[in-house]
Design a protein around this motif. Structure first.
Motif, mmCIF file in Angstrom:
data_model
loop_
_atom_site.group_PDB
_atom_site.id
_atom_site.type_symbol
_atom_site.label_atom_id
_atom_site.label_comp_id
_atom_site.label_asym_id
_atom_site.label_seq_id
_atom_site.Cartn_x
_atom_site.Cartn_y
_atom_site.Cartn_z
ATOM 1 N N VAL A 291 0.839 -1.192 0.000
ATOM 2 C CA VAL A 291 0.000 0.000 0.000
ATOM 3 C C VAL A 291 0.882 1.254 0.000
ATOM 4 O O VAL A 291 1.779 1.384 0.838
ATOM 5 C CB VAL A 291 -0.934 0.035 1.231
ATOM 6 C CG1 VAL A 291 -1.848 1.258 1.164
ATOM 7 C CG2 VAL A 291 -1.760 -1.247 1.305
ATOM 8 N N PHE A 292 0.623 2.145 -0.956
ATOM 9 C CA PHE A 292 1.269 3.460 -0.992
ATOM 10 C C PHE A 292 0.217 4.499 -0.625
ATOM 11 O O PHE A 292 -0.884 4.498 -1.186
ATOM 12 C CB PHE A 292 1.843 3.755 -2.372
ATOM 13 C CG PHE A 292 3.061 2.967 -2.724
ATOM 14 C CD1 PHE A 292 4.324 3.444 -2.404
ATOM 15 C CD2 PHE A 292 2.957 1.747 -3.371
ATOM 16 C CE1 PHE A 292 5.461 2.720 -2.720
ATOM 17 C CE2 PHE A 292 4.082 1.010 -3.699
ATOM 18 C CZ PHE A 292 5.343 1.499 -3.361
ATOM 19 N N ILE A 293 0.556 5.385 0.304
ATOM 20 C CA ILE A 293 -0.375 6.418 0.763
ATOM 21 C C ILE A 293 0.282 7.788 0.594
ATOM 22 O O ILE A 293 1.359 8.032 1.146
ATOM 23 C CB ILE A 293 -0.751 6.208 2.243
ATOM 24 C CG1 ILE A 293 -1.329 4.792 2.451
ATOM 25 C CG2 ILE A 293 -1.745 7.263 2.707
ATOM 26 C CD1 ILE A 293 -1.377 4.377 3.910
ATOM 27 N N VAL A 294 -0.373 8.648 -0.160
ATOM 28 C CA VAL A 294 0.117 10.012 -0.358
ATOM 29 C C VAL A 294 -0.836 10.951 0.375
ATOM 30 O O VAL A 294 -2.035 10.997 0.080
ATOM 31 C CB VAL A 294 0.180 10.386 -1.844
ATOM 32 C CG1 VAL A 294 0.692 11.822 -2.005
ATOM 33 C CG2 VAL A 294 1.064 9.415 -2.606
ATOM 34 N N SER A 295 -0.308 11.695 1.349
ATOM 35 C CA SER A 295 -1.154 12.562 2.165
ATOM 36 C C SER A 295 -0.321 13.686 2.777
ATOM 37 O O SER A 295 0.910 13.577 2.891
ATOM 38 C CB SER A 295 -1.826 11.747 3.281
ATOM 39 O OG SER A 295 -2.489 12.570 4.208
#
Length: 285
Positions: free
Chosen positions: A203-207
């Motif tokens: 999982v890649f999360i951009v925030s």
């Protein structure tokens, strides 16, 4: 000698599981599908129809029709795969003959379709997970996959559309549609059996709130993670990216954690195979 003995034990284990998988498939066929005129896909489906038309034993057709594909697999795919496939086919042929006199446990077509599909999917999944196959069309698909732009799944589906169409002529359209349902249930069950419920997901999360999200993931999921430096292509601004590996069953909880801090966060999920002691300690367990 230690490595050699270990390899022998591994091969024995694989053979045992292949035999078990073939027997499980025979239960799904003879106890659920065949008594209700529902067929499986591939060579097994053709064998069921041929047995119905000729009154000859199903096991004979399963073995004879798969034999040419076994020879092709032996020459083109590999010795181990071919041997395990042959063992699976022989065991299935014997098992369906042994179980044939036993009446089906339900005449509810929908129940037979669902449970037959699940049981067959589990059996085939066990066989595939241990390096074998149970159907000649799968061998052809593996070979054609290397020479065409179509995937193995697309090639198998192409064959099965014709086979299920044949069942409509023989058993009626309603049974053909039930057969299609059983096929899709088996297909999804195979995926779960081969990959496992705890299949690893990257999982890649951009925030903008990576600090809060990272802490919540570590506390509430007990997962280690990695923070990556990135740069937005449009504005050229620096961004932080969270990389974490979780199981299939944890995806929903992970999404809830992220959305709780940032509903506009970008989340991308993909299947991965995670190996190595360091990876297992930090990412999976």
């Amino acid at each position: 000698m230690g490595k050699k003995n270990n390899k022998i034990l591994i091969n024995i284990k694989r053979v045992i599981f292949v035999i078990l998988g073939a027997f499980i498939v025979s239960v799904g066929l003879e106890i659920f599908l065949i008594p209700n005129n529902i067929i499986d896909g591939g060579i097994t489906g053709i064998s069921i129809m041929a047995s119905y038309l000729t009154n000859l034993p199903l096991g004979v057709f399963i073995f004879v029709l798969n034999l040419p594909f076994f020879i092709m697999g032996y020459k083109q795919i590999g010795k181990t795969f071919a041997i395990l496939t042959l063992i699976a086919v022989i065991c299935l042929s014997i098992s369906v003959s042994f179980l044939h006199p036993i009446p089906g446990i339900t005449h509810d077509v929908l129940l037979a379709t669902v449970f037959g599909g699940i049981i067959i999917g589990v059996g085939i999944g066990i066989i595939i997970r241990n390096g074998g196959s149970l159907d000649g069309t799968e061998i052809v698909a593996i070979m054609l996959d290397k020479k065409t732009a179509f995937s193995i799944g697309e090639i198998v589906m192409f064959f099965n559309l014709f086979i299920l169409g044949g069942s409509a002529i023989l058993f009626g359209w309603d049974r053909a549609m039930y057969s299609l349902i059983a096929y899709f249930i088996a297909f999804k069950t195979i995926d779960i059996t081969v990959e496992g419920l705890d299949e690893a997901k990257a999982v890649f999360i951009v925030s903008d709130k990576t600090t809060e999200i990272s802490e919540a993931i570590m506390q509430r999921l007990g997962r280690s993670l990695t923070l990556l430096d990135g740069k937005g292509a449009y504005k050229g601004e620096d961004i932080n990216v969270i990389y974490v590996v979780v199981t299939r069953l944890e995806i929903a909880k992970l999404k809830n954690i992220v959305n709780g801090f940032d509903e506009d966060a970008l989340i991308t999920i993909s299947s991965v195979e995670a190996t190595g002691k360091k990876c297992k300690k930090r990412a999976i367990h």
